[in-house]
Design a protein around this motif. Structure first.
Motif, mmCIF file in Angstrom:
data_model
loop_
_atom_site.group_PDB
_atom_site.id
_atom_site.type_symbol
_atom_site.label_atom_id
_atom_site.label_comp_id
_atom_site.label_asym_id
_atom_site.label_seq_id
_atom_site.Cartn_x
_atom_site.Cartn_y
_atom_site.Cartn_z
ATOM 1 N N ASP A 25 46.816 43.158 42.546
ATOM 2 C CA ASP A 25 47.084 42.971 44.132
ATOM 3 C C ASP A 25 45.678 43.192 45.002
ATOM 4 O OD1 ASP A 25 48.660 42.920 46.242
ATOM 5 O OD2 ASP A 25 48.509 45.142 46.416
ATOM 6 N N CYS A 26 45.610 42.331 45.816
ATOM 7 C CA CYS A 26 44.441 42.423 46.483
ATOM 8 C C CYS A 26 44.233 43.749 47.628
ATOM 9 C CB CYS A 26 44.023 41.134 47.411
ATOM 10 S SG CYS A 26 45.257 40.610 48.433
ATOM 11 N N ASP A 32 37.835 42.101 51.940
ATOM 12 C CA ASP A 32 37.079 43.183 51.020
ATOM 13 C C ASP A 32 37.173 42.599 49.499
ATOM 14 O OD1 ASP A 32 35.661 44.361 53.011
ATOM 15 O OD2 ASP A 32 36.883 46.262 52.623
ATOM 16 N N ALA A 33 38.595 42.435 49.054
ATOM 17 C CA ALA A 33 38.904 42.035 47.966
ATOM 18 C C ALA A 33 38.342 40.725 47.589
ATOM 19 C CB ALA A 33 40.530 42.340 47.839
ATOM 20 N N VAL A 34 38.630 39.649 48.535
ATOM 21 C CA VAL A 34 38.116 38.468 48.387
ATOM 22 C C VAL A 34 36.706 38.348 48.158
ATOM 23 C CG1 VAL A 34 37.869 36.152 49.726
ATOM 24 C CG2 VAL A 34 39.981 37.306 49.782
ATOM 25 N N LEU A 35 35.898 38.996 48.924
ATOM 26 C CA LEU A 35 34.354 39.140 48.776
ATOM 27 C C LEU A 35 33.852 39.759 47.252
ATOM 28 C CD1 LEU A 35 33.201 40.387 52.510
ATOM 29 C CD2 LEU A 35 33.245 37.936 51.186
ATOM 30 N N HIS A 47 37.923 29.335 47.211
ATOM 31 C CA HIS A 47 38.443 29.710 46.139
ATOM 32 C C HIS A 47 38.488 31.002 45.433
ATOM 33 C CE1 HIS A 47 39.580 27.869 42.065
ATOM 34 N NE2 HIS A 47 39.018 28.952 41.505
ATOM 35 N N SER A 48 37.778 31.810 45.912
ATOM 36 C CA SER A 48 38.224 33.388 45.759
ATOM 37 C C SER A 48 39.234 33.814 46.775
ATOM 38 C CB SER A 48 36.745 34.283 46.288
ATOM 39 O OG SER A 48 35.785 33.683 45.331
ATOM 40 N N ALA A 52 42.726 35.619 44.987
ATOM 41 C CA ALA A 52 43.018 36.775 45.284
ATOM 42 C C ALA A 52 44.668 36.612 46.125
ATOM 43 C CB ALA A 52 42.382 37.417 46.543
ATOM 44 N N ARG A 53 45.115 35.589 46.612
ATOM 45 C CA ARG A 53 46.005 35.374 47.153
ATOM 46 C C ARG A 53 47.323 35.297 46.167
ATOM 47 N NH1 ARG A 53 45.255 32.616 53.033
ATOM 48 N NH2 ARG A 53 44.151 34.520 54.111
#
Length: 90
Positions: A25-26, A32-35, A47-48, A52-53
């Protein structure tokens, strides 16, 4: 080749099976999770974000346990929930 010059062959076995990192889970801090996903995968920001989604999703595979653990720690530091698992052999 004479009998005295026989060649010996050895099979090397890896004691440490490969592992994969799964983003479960992000979390509440999505950006912050995407980064963090971008940093550990080397993918583009777009793409990140897609990865994450899509959680739960496998981010990286074929890693030694220590590397997988450090990636999970980086993702959790960004507020995401992640885990490392031993890859199943096919």
């Amino acid at each position: 080749m004479s009998d005295e010059e026989a060649t010996e062959y050895y099979t090397l076995l890896c004691d440490d099976p490969s592992h994969e990192v799964v983003l479960v889970d992000c979390g509440p801090r999505e950006m912050d999770a995407v980064l963090a996903v971008r940093k550990v995968t080397g993918q583009s920001l777009w793409h990140s974000r897609v990865l994450a989604r899509q959680a739960p999703v496998t981010l990286i595979g074929g890693l030694p346990a220590s590397r997988a653990q450090s990636i999970v720690a980086a993702l959790e530091g960004a507020g995401a929930r992640a885990e490392w698992r031993q890859e199943t052999e096919t």
